[in-house]
Design a protein around this motif. Structure first.
Motif, PDB file in Angstrom:
ATOM      1  N   LEU A  67       0.768  -1.266   0.093  1.00  0.00           N
ATOM      2  CA  LEU A  67       0.117  -0.111  -0.104  1.00  0.00           C
ATOM      3  C   LEU A  67       0.807   1.199  -0.079  1.00  0.00           C
ATOM      4  O   LEU A  67       0.501   2.410  -0.935  1.00  0.00           O
ATOM      5  CB  LEU A  67      -0.974  -0.128   1.081  1.00  0.00           C
ATOM      6  CG  LEU A  67      -2.329  -0.835   1.184  1.00  0.00           C
ATOM      7  CD1 LEU A  67      -2.964  -0.731   2.442  1.00  0.00           C
ATOM      8  CD2 LEU A  67      -2.972  -0.002  -0.114  1.00  0.00           C
ATOM      9  N   VAL A  68       1.841   1.287   0.761  1.00  0.00           N
ATOM     10  CA  VAL A  68       2.680   2.429   1.063  1.00  0.00           C
ATOM     11  C   VAL A  68       3.522   2.573  -0.461  1.00  0.00           C
ATOM     12  O   VAL A  68       3.700   3.773  -0.953  1.00  0.00           O
ATOM     13  CB  VAL A  68       3.655   2.287   2.163  1.00  0.00           C
ATOM     14  CG1 VAL A  68       4.785   3.539   2.037  1.00  0.00           C
ATOM     15  CG2 VAL A  68       2.835   2.336   3.322  1.00  0.00           C
ATOM     16  N   ALA A  69       4.095   1.717  -1.004  1.00  0.00           N
ATOM     17  CA  ALA A  69       4.679   1.772  -2.220  1.00  0.00           C
ATOM     18  C   ALA A  69       3.852   2.141  -3.293  1.00  0.00           C
ATOM     19  O   ALA A  69       4.098   2.900  -4.269  1.00  0.00           O
ATOM     20  CB  ALA A  69       5.483   0.405  -2.427  1.00  0.00           C
ATOM     21  N   GLY A  70       2.579   1.456  -3.350  1.00  0.00           N
ATOM     22  CA  GLY A  70       1.654   1.770  -4.621  1.00  0.00           C
ATOM     23  C   GLY A  70       1.299   3.484  -4.191  1.00  0.00           C
ATOM     24  O   GLY A  70       1.246   3.972  -5.384  1.00  0.00           O
ATOM     25  N   ALA A  71       0.944   3.691  -3.142  1.00  0.00           N
ATOM     26  CA  ALA A  71       0.662   5.364  -2.969  1.00  0.00           C
ATOM     27  C   ALA A  71       1.688   6.206  -3.315  1.00  0.00           C
ATOM     28  O   ALA A  71       1.317   7.061  -3.883  1.00  0.00           O
ATOM     29  CB  ALA A  71       0.114   5.631  -1.472  1.00  0.00           C
ATOM     30  N   GLY A 124       7.352  -3.238  -3.840  1.00  0.00           N
ATOM     31  CA  GLY A 124       6.078  -3.967  -4.296  1.00  0.00           C
ATOM     32  C   GLY A 124       6.630  -5.422  -4.593  1.00  0.00           C
ATOM     33  O   GLY A 124       5.897  -6.634  -4.487  1.00  0.00           O
ATOM     34  N   ILE A 125       7.680  -5.528  -5.606  1.00  0.00           N
ATOM     35  CA  ILE A 125       8.076  -6.818  -5.878  1.00  0.00           C
ATOM     36  C   ILE A 125       8.586  -7.443  -4.531  1.00  0.00           C
ATOM     37  O   ILE A 125       8.080  -9.005  -4.483  1.00  0.00           O
ATOM     38  CB  ILE A 125       9.271  -6.637  -6.962  1.00  0.00           C
ATOM     39  CG1 ILE A 125       8.793  -6.276  -7.878  1.00  0.00           C
ATOM     40  CG2 ILE A 125       9.962  -8.245  -7.116  1.00  0.00           C
ATOM     41  CD1 ILE A 125       9.933  -6.225  -9.151  1.00  0.00           C
ATOM     42  N   LEU A 126       9.169  -7.204  -3.946  1.00  0.00           N
ATOM     43  CA  LEU A 126       9.605  -7.965  -2.305  1.00  0.00           C
ATOM     44  C   LEU A 126       8.253  -8.316  -1.699  1.00  0.00           C
ATOM     45  O   LEU A 126       8.244  -9.196  -1.060  1.00  0.00           O
ATOM     46  CB  LEU A 126      10.326  -6.954  -1.470  1.00  0.00           C
ATOM     47  CG  LEU A 126      11.752  -6.599  -2.003  1.00  0.00           C
ATOM     48  CD1 LEU A 126      12.326  -5.663  -1.139  1.00  0.00           C
ATOM     49  CD2 LEU A 126      12.467  -7.916  -2.317  1.00  0.00           C
TER      50      LEU A 126
END
Length: 200
Positions: A67-71, A124-126
């Motif tokens: 969520l944090v990476a996407g945002a 996100g990949i991680l």
């Protein structure tokens, strides 16, 4: 990409104008960086295989990361605490060796230092890797990401003109804008999917 100035500076300092040496040094740097990133992926994959069956806490951590990476991608901003001042590469990862081996060591050290700054896509990949129990698949996925990540470093290190073109190209900027938004949408969607699995 925080490592681009470092590889360009290394190649410019040691290649002595030779295109062949520039390519070899840039390739060694990118390979060292790829191995470091793959090591991070292997560690996360192993952690996922160990902790995922234990309960929902690990999955909750992965949901928050996605969520944090996407945002961050959707907003076009760096992750908290990982902006340019912290990830700008102040030469602290330079090795004492020169030549191809020095480029490899510098790339590997850069991978360790810059891993948290390698863009939210890596986070996100991680998160995806950590949600699997297949260590080999997770490691392979991270290695493939590392190869793609290193391709620009190879091109930038081999041709300073190319690096400058990418930095100043309006077309490259538009592609990056669309890519980050699509990637951010996919990451948020993936986080919601994981959350629905936990609820279900």
């Amino acid at each position: 990409m925080a490592a681009v100035p470092l590889v360009v500076g290394y190649v410019g300092g040691y290649a002595d104008g030779s295109r062949r040496r520039a390519f070899l040094y840039a390739a060694a740097f990118a390979f060292g960086l790829a191995l470091a990133f793959t090591g991070v992926g292997l560690a996360v994959a192993l952690a996922g295989a160990i902790f995922l069956p234990a309960g929902g806490l690990w999955r909750g951590v992965l949901i928050v990361l996605a969520l944090v990476a996407g945002a961050s991608l959707l907003a076009g901003r760096a992750l908290p605490g990982m902006g340019a001042p912290r990830c700008g590469g102040d030469g602290v990862v330079a090795s004492h060796w020169k030549g191809g081996f020095g480029a490899f060591v510098t790339g590997a050290l850069s991978g360790v230092v810059f891993a948290p700054c390698a863009t939210p896509v890596m986070v996100g990949i991680l998160a995806l890797i950590g949600n699997q129990q297949d260590v080999l698949f997770g490691t392979l996925l991270m290695f493939l990401y590392s190869i793609g990540h290193g391709a620009l470093l190879l091109a930038a290190g081999s041709s300073v003109g190319f690096a400058q073109w990418v930095a100043g190209s309006h077309w490259a900027g538009r592609v990056n804008w669309w890519f980050t938004r699509v990637a951010g949408t996919l990451l948020v969607g993936y986080a919601l999917y994981l959350a629905s699995e936990m609820v279900g």
